[in-house]
Write a protein that holds these residues in place. Structure first.
Motif, PDB file in Angstrom:
ATOM      1  N   LEU A 121       0.867  -1.177   0.000  1.00  0.00           N
ATOM      2  CA  LEU A 121       0.000   0.000   0.000  1.00  0.00           C
ATOM      3  C   LEU A 121       0.901   1.224   0.000  1.00  0.00           C
ATOM      4  CD1 LEU A 121      -2.881   1.181   0.184  1.00  0.00           C
ATOM      5  CD2 LEU A 121      -2.634   1.150   2.680  1.00  0.00           C
ATOM      6  N   ARG A 154      -0.022   7.249 -10.390  1.00  0.00           N
ATOM      7  CA  ARG A 154      -0.727   5.972 -10.444  1.00  0.00           C
ATOM      8  C   ARG A 154       0.061   4.942 -11.239  1.00  0.00           C
ATOM      9  NH1 ARG A 154      -2.940   2.328  -7.649  1.00  0.00           N
ATOM     10  NH2 ARG A 154      -4.489   1.060  -8.720  1.00  0.00           N
ATOM     11  N   ASP A 159      -1.194   4.170  -4.551  1.00  0.00           N
ATOM     12  CA  ASP A 159      -2.610   3.799  -4.402  1.00  0.00           C
ATOM     13  C   ASP A 159      -3.497   4.983  -4.047  1.00  0.00           C
ATOM     14  OD1 ASP A 159      -2.422   0.787  -4.617  1.00  0.00           O
ATOM     15  OD2 ASP A 159      -0.976   1.168  -3.028  1.00  0.00           O
ATOM     16  N   TYR A 206      -9.171   1.534   1.878  1.00  0.00           N
ATOM     17  CA  TYR A 206      -8.468   0.689   0.923  1.00  0.00           C
ATOM     18  C   TYR A 206      -8.692  -0.757   1.329  1.00  0.00           C
ATOM     19  CZ  TYR A 206      -6.107   5.016  -0.368  1.00  0.00           C
ATOM     20  OH  TYR A 206      -5.842   6.304  -0.785  1.00  0.00           O
ATOM     21  N   SER A 353      -3.742  -3.971  -3.193  1.00  0.00           N
ATOM     22  CA  SER A 353      -4.739  -2.980  -2.799  1.00  0.00           C
ATOM     23  C   SER A 353      -5.505  -2.370  -3.960  1.00  0.00           C
ATOM     24  CB  SER A 353      -4.060  -1.848  -2.022  1.00  0.00           C
ATOM     25  OG  SER A 353      -3.162  -1.170  -2.867  1.00  0.00           O
ATOM     26  N   ARG A 354      -6.645  -1.753  -3.575  1.00  0.00           N
ATOM     27  CA  ARG A 354      -7.420  -0.934  -4.497  1.00  0.00           C
ATOM     28  C   ARG A 354      -8.212   0.061  -3.662  1.00  0.00           C
ATOM     29  NH1 ARG A 354     -12.713  -2.356  -4.103  1.00  0.00           N
ATOM     30  NH2 ARG A 354     -13.204  -4.409  -3.304  1.00  0.00           N
TER      31      ARG A 354
END
Length: 360
Positions: A121, A154, A159, A206, A353-354
């Protein structure tokens, strides 16, 4: 007188008495026979009918309950969190990124690649707004970065970013909105500035996945001020000012929304000083004492500051540090364009992660 043999029947009174007694005896014998026969049919004598009754049965014992198996807890895992300082492109940095087709920040960010791509992250601090459509990029004192900066961040693997800083309103509300719209389009999470009241009250979440497990990390942020500009009266939620009570309330709400870990970005206090200021220490202590913030990430100093482990008043633990600058400053600043910290965080899982949407 001769006589013949014949049946003798009593005659006279004596004969009638004898006949009556004989009749009574016969009746008594008949009654006794009937009673005896009734008794015979009511017993289990051989050959006599038997009235069968259901045989008593034993009541079955209740089944033994099957013990509920104890759930096996998921194995512990580790995730790395990369926290960068200020992304603050001065005019010289913007000119270095200019190309005939626009702007390309990739080559300037490239030295950070090993750090960013090795993190689970990666959270930066975007100190400047994105220049709104129709306006030119600019550096100090009123910043406005090209929108290509968000795409480059990005693409490198960041993130999300905190956006609450003393420069958040350098380009007014239009610049604030352009910044968040651009970050959304690039797929970057953000927290600290907002387009709506709901967005301003919420942490950025996240959700991180690894080996079928999910852990949620919440991110909150605040700034010490806006270089003398007031927060718009018609949009008091547009910039989160540095109030520990507000950050704690947002962190508490993030926990209620499912966050397993909450990190706070604090834009504060004295520039170019490596020792934390008393205000920084007080803010970090208050956040640690809350029990809902696990990590404090500082910026604005433009130089690295110490990492400290804080014990809350109820035994909670938090980690705090100021992270210098990621890309910022004039060449005389030793910390320009250098990564400052890579955080390891022990948690219940390990993930990629997103960002999740928090726009209200």
């Amino acid at each position: 007188m001769s006589s013949t043999s014949a049946d003798r029947r009593p005659t006279g009174p004596a004969g009638r008495i004898a006949a009556v007694m004989l009749a009574l005896a016969l009746l008594a014998a008949l009654g006794w026979a009937l009673v005896a026969g009734w008794r015979a049919t009511s017993t289990d004598a051989p050959g006599s009918p038997v009235v069968s009754e259901p045989a008593p049965t034993d009541t079955p014992a209740p089944p033994t309950p099957t013990p509920t198996p104890t759930a096996t807890p998921p194995p512990d895992a580790t995730f790395t969190l990369l926290a960068a300082g200020d992304v603050l492109p001065h005019g010289s940095v913007i000119r270095s990124a200019q190309t005939p087709a626009g702007f390309d920040f990739g080559p300037l960010l490239e030295p950070l690649d090993p750090w960013v791509r090795g993190a689970d992250l990666a959270l930066c601090h975007l100190e400047v707004p994105i220049a709104p459509d129709g306006s030119a990029p600019s550096g100090y004192p009123t910043f406005g970065a090209p929108p290509e900066l968000a795409d480059a961040l990005r693409a490198q693997g960041w993130d999300g970013c905190s956006t609450a800083s003393n420069h958040s309103l350098d380009r007014g509300r239009a610049g604030l909105v352009a910044t968040l719209d651009t970050l959304d389009a690039a797929g970057l999470g953000h927290v600290g500035t907002a387009r709506t009241a709901a967005e301003g009250a919420a942490a950025q979440l996240y959700r991180l996945e690894r080996a079928g497990q999910t852990v949620t990390v919440g991110h909150v942020a605040g700034t010490y001020g806006l270089n003398g500009q007031p927060v718009p009266s018609d949009a008091p939620w547009s910039v989160t000012l540095l109030d520990p009570a507000v950050l704690i309330a947002q962190a508490t709400a993030a926990r209620a929304a499912g966050a397993d870990v909450v990190v706070a970005s604090v834009h504060c206090c004295v520039e170019y000083v490596t020792a934390p200021s008393p205000e920084q220490v007080d803010v970090a202590r208050t956040l640690a004492d809350s029990g809902v913030v696990d990590l404090v990430m500082g910026h604005h100093a433009h130089v690295p500051q110490p990492v400290a482990r804080l014990e809350g008043v109820r035994g909670e633990r938090a980690c705090g540090s100021s992270t210098g600058s990621a890309t910022c400053c004039p060449t005389r600043t030793p910390s320009a364009a250098r990564p400052r910290r890579r955080r390891g965080w022990s948690g219940p899982r390990r993930w990629s992660s997103r960002p999740t949407d928090r726009r209200g």
